[in-house]
Design an enzyme around this catalytic site. Structure first.
Site, PDB file in Angstrom:
ATOM      1  N   GLU A  46       0.853  -1.189   0.000  1.00  0.00           N
ATOM      2  CA  GLU A  46       0.000   0.000   0.000  1.00  0.00           C
ATOM      3  C   GLU A  46       0.886   1.235   0.000  1.00  0.00           C
ATOM      4  O   GLU A  46       1.720   1.427   0.888  1.00  0.00           O
ATOM      5  CB  GLU A  46      -0.934   0.045   1.205  1.00  0.00           C
ATOM      6  CG  GLU A  46      -1.878   1.237   1.115  1.00  0.00           C
ATOM      7  CD  GLU A  46      -2.679   1.524   2.382  1.00  0.00           C
ATOM      8  OE1 GLU A  46      -3.452   2.512   2.350  1.00  0.00           O
ATOM      9  OE2 GLU A  46      -2.519   0.804   3.376  1.00  0.00           O
ATOM     10  N   ASP A  71       5.008   4.616   4.030  1.00  0.00           N
ATOM     11  CA  ASP A  71       4.749   6.033   4.280  1.00  0.00           C
ATOM     12  C   ASP A  71       6.007   6.646   4.875  1.00  0.00           C
ATOM     13  O   ASP A  71       6.825   5.941   5.468  1.00  0.00           O
ATOM     14  CB  ASP A  71       3.568   6.222   5.232  1.00  0.00           C
ATOM     15  CG  ASP A  71       2.864   7.558   5.025  1.00  0.00           C
ATOM     16  OD1 ASP A  71       1.786   7.571   4.404  1.00  0.00           O
ATOM     17  OD2 ASP A  71       3.397   8.596   5.468  1.00  0.00           O
ATOM     18  N   ASP A 120      -2.651  12.422  -1.830  1.00  0.00           N
ATOM     19  CA  ASP A 120      -2.782  13.868  -2.032  1.00  0.00           C
ATOM     20  C   ASP A 120      -3.019  14.107  -3.528  1.00  0.00           C
ATOM     21  O   ASP A 120      -2.223  13.675  -4.363  1.00  0.00           O
ATOM     22  CB  ASP A 120      -1.487  14.551  -1.594  1.00  0.00           C
ATOM     23  CG  ASP A 120      -1.578  16.075  -1.614  1.00  0.00           C
ATOM     24  OD1 ASP A 120      -2.391  16.627  -2.391  1.00  0.00           O
ATOM     25  OD2 ASP A 120      -0.835  16.715  -0.857  1.00  0.00           O
ATOM     26  N   ASP A 156     -11.204  10.117  -3.468  1.00  0.00           N
ATOM     27  CA  ASP A 156     -12.398  10.958  -3.452  1.00  0.00           C
ATOM     28  C   ASP A 156     -12.250  12.130  -4.420  1.00  0.00           C
ATOM     29  O   ASP A 156     -13.197  12.872  -4.655  1.00  0.00           O
ATOM     30  CB  ASP A 156     -12.648  11.501  -2.033  1.00  0.00           C
ATOM     31  CG  ASP A 156     -11.462  12.310  -1.536  1.00  0.00           C
ATOM     32  OD1 ASP A 156     -11.512  13.543  -1.575  1.00  0.00           O
ATOM     33  OD2 ASP A 156     -10.467  11.704  -1.095  1.00  0.00           O
TER      34      ASP A 156
END
Length: 219
Positions: A46, A71, A120, A156
């Site tokens: 991921e 991350d 982002d 989104d």
């Protein structure tokens, strides 16, 4: 600041977080099966995992795969790491690095599947090369992924989703592309997600925002 320092200190002790200063950080490339997971199960990565909600969610659902959340923010990785430890999820690990340095930690064809969840959107034109679905990133993912491996993307952001579709049509050709701009009204595609929702996904859907999703296989 005190909370961050505590989390950084805890991260330094944890085997399920691979970060600068730990021996595996320098040795892990091409060795995830041998040195960390100690098995040959398929690996899902991921990208930009944040708190690791998706990584641990997938790891709970499918114990027959290995999951790695990537991350750069160590205080966020602490969250996913803690959940994994408290729930005996030994099939998930976390790597602290930047996405553009991914090829320092994975060998060619070492990854079976990539997930990219709610990155982002980088809406400014001058930031187009920093979008994680820009061709320069997609080329890296393709290099590290097994032939015909899946790439799955959830967002989104309408602008980032449209940009990604345009890239896949014009600049980076793939196989078996499927997409929807309203995931929660697509029963078949919704099965890919196992009911896993990140905190922010829950906030956006509660506000009526439609979630976009696509998946494809690398050629």
């Amino acid at each position: 600041m005190r909370k961050k320092l505590f989390r950084f200190a805890e991260n330094a002790k944890r085997e399920n977080i691979i970060e600068p200063g730990k021996p595996l950080f320098e040795k892990i490339k091409d060795n995830w099966h041998q040195l960390y997971f100690k098995n040959e199960r398929p690996i899902t990565v991921e990208l930009g995992c944040g708190d690791g909600e998706y990584s641990v969610g997938l790891a709970e659902v499918d114990r027959d795969r290995s999951y790695i959340g990537v991350d750069i923010k160590g205080d966020r990785l602490y969250q996913g790491s803690t959940y994994a430890l408290e729930n005996d999820l030994d099939n998930v690990a976390f790597l602290r690095t930047k996405i553009h340095e991914l090829d320092k930690f994975f060998g060619e064809g070492e990854v079976d599947e990539f997930w990219l969840t709610f990155p982002d959107p980088r809406p400014r034109d001058r930031d187009v090369r920093r979008r994680l679905t820009n061709p320069r990133f997609l080329n890296v993912y393709q290099k590290l992924c097994k032939p015909n491996g899946w790439f799955k993307f959830k967002t989104d952001s309408t602008s980032l989703f449209d940009y990604t579709l345009e890239v896949l049509e014009n600049e980076f050709h793939v196989d078996d592309l499927v997409y929807t701009k309203d995931l929660y009204n697509e029963e078949e595609l919704l099965k890919d997600h196992h009911g896993i929702k990140t905190k922010y996904e829950g906030i956006w859907t509660a506000k009526g925002e439609k979630i976009k999703y696509l998946k494809f296989r690398f050629k």
